[in-house]
Motif scaffolding. Structure first.
Motif, PDB file in Angstrom:
ATOM      1  N   MET A  64     -10.515  30.235 -28.363  1.00  0.00           N
ATOM      2  CA  MET A  64      -9.637  31.374 -28.524  1.00  0.00           C
ATOM      3  C   MET A  64      -8.897  31.601 -27.206  1.00  0.00           C
ATOM      4  SD  MET A  64      -9.263  34.703 -30.484  1.00  0.00           S
ATOM      5  CE  MET A  64     -10.115  33.972 -31.782  1.00  0.00           C
ATOM      6  N   ALA A  65      -7.669  32.004 -27.330  1.00  0.00           N
ATOM      7  CA  ALA A  65      -6.814  32.218 -26.154  1.00  0.00           C
ATOM      8  C   ALA A  65      -7.207  33.500 -25.421  1.00  0.00           C
ATOM      9  CB  ALA A  65      -5.362  32.307 -26.588  1.00  0.00           C
ATOM     10  N   GLN A 116       1.292  33.983 -27.679  1.00  0.00           N
ATOM     11  CA  GLN A 116       0.678  32.944 -26.838  1.00  0.00           C
ATOM     12  C   GLN A 116       0.380  31.681 -27.640  1.00  0.00           C
ATOM     13  OE1 GLN A 116      -1.560  35.877 -23.705  1.00  0.00           O
ATOM     14  NE2 GLN A 116      -2.762  34.313 -24.641  1.00  0.00           N
ATOM     15  N   GLN A 117      -0.124  31.837 -28.848  1.00  0.00           N
ATOM     16  CA  GLN A 117      -0.449  30.673 -29.667  1.00  0.00           C
ATOM     17  C   GLN A 117       0.809  29.901 -30.038  1.00  0.00           C
ATOM     18  OE1 GLN A 117      -3.629  29.400 -30.660  1.00  0.00           O
ATOM     19  NE2 GLN A 117      -3.996  30.704 -28.886  1.00  0.00           N
ATOM     20  N   LEU A 124       4.255  25.320 -29.662  1.00  0.00           N
ATOM     21  CA  LEU A 124       5.645  24.852 -29.631  1.00  0.00           C
ATOM     22  C   LEU A 124       6.041  24.292 -28.272  1.00  0.00           C
ATOM     23  CD1 LEU A 124       7.370  27.759 -31.595  1.00  0.00           C
ATOM     24  CD2 LEU A 124       6.709  25.492 -32.459  1.00  0.00           C
ATOM     25  N   GLY A 125       5.320  24.727 -27.237  1.00  0.00           N
ATOM     26  CA  GLY A 125       5.622  24.253 -25.901  1.00  0.00           C
ATOM     27  C   GLY A 125       6.861  24.877 -25.293  1.00  0.00           C
ATOM     28  N   THR A 146      -2.927  41.717 -31.098  1.00  0.00           N
ATOM     29  CA  THR A 146      -2.672  40.679 -32.090  1.00  0.00           C
ATOM     30  C   THR A 146      -1.324  40.017 -31.845  1.00  0.00           C
ATOM     31  OG1 THR A 146      -4.028  41.842 -33.717  1.00  0.00           O
ATOM     32  CG2 THR A 146      -2.465  40.222 -34.567  1.00  0.00           C
ATOM     33  N   MET A 147      -0.318  40.824 -31.522  1.00  0.00           N
ATOM     34  CA  MET A 147       1.006  40.276 -31.240  1.00  0.00           C
ATOM     35  C   MET A 147       0.970  39.380 -30.006  1.00  0.00           C
ATOM     36  SD  MET A 147       2.827  41.157 -33.718  1.00  0.00           S
ATOM     37  CE  MET A 147       4.307  40.418 -33.040  1.00  0.00           C
ATOM     38  N   CYS A 148       0.257  39.797 -28.988  1.00  0.00           N
ATOM     39  CA  CYS A 148       0.134  38.975 -27.776  1.00  0.00           C
ATOM     40  C   CYS A 148      -0.510  37.641 -28.106  1.00  0.00           C
ATOM     41  CB  CYS A 148      -0.695  39.689 -26.719  1.00  0.00           C
ATOM     42  SG  CYS A 148       0.128  41.110 -26.011  1.00  0.00           S
TER      43      CYS A 148
END
Length: 96
Positions: A1-2, A65-66, A71-72, A59-61
């Motif tokens: 998890m991030a 981040q994900q 996508l890079g 959740t938005m953060c």
């Protein structure tokens, strides 16, 4: 998890949590001082709403981040991405 690695978002979430913590202390003080139930319940509802909105922000953060990791490419600063995330945040806010 991030992990939360965006400093601005981390500061925002921490400030929201500190505000909710202050509200909870106020509720404890109200109970200790024998305040009536209605104002206490009103403050409890306010704390719940504050925590719900903090959860949505977190959740938005996570989503940002994900997406950035997958996508890079940076997801911040792009008007299209900002608009999309704003709309998603509004939708998430309506389900609580």
């Amino acid at each position: 998890m991030a992990a939360l690695n965006n400093d601005k978002s981390r500061t925002d979430i921490l400030n929201r949590l500190k505000r909710a913590e202050g509200q909870l202390r106020g509720i404890q003080r109200m109970i200790e001082e024998g305040e009536s139930c209605l104002p206490i319940a009103t403050q409890m509802a306010a704390v719940r709403k504050a925590l719900d909105s903090t959860y949505v922000r977190m959740t938005m953060c996570f989503m940002e981040q994900q997406l950035q990791d997958k996508l890079g490419t940076p997801t911040e600063g792009s008007p299209e991405m900002d608009d999309m995330f704003g709309e998603i945040e509004k939708l998430l806010g309506k389900i609580r």
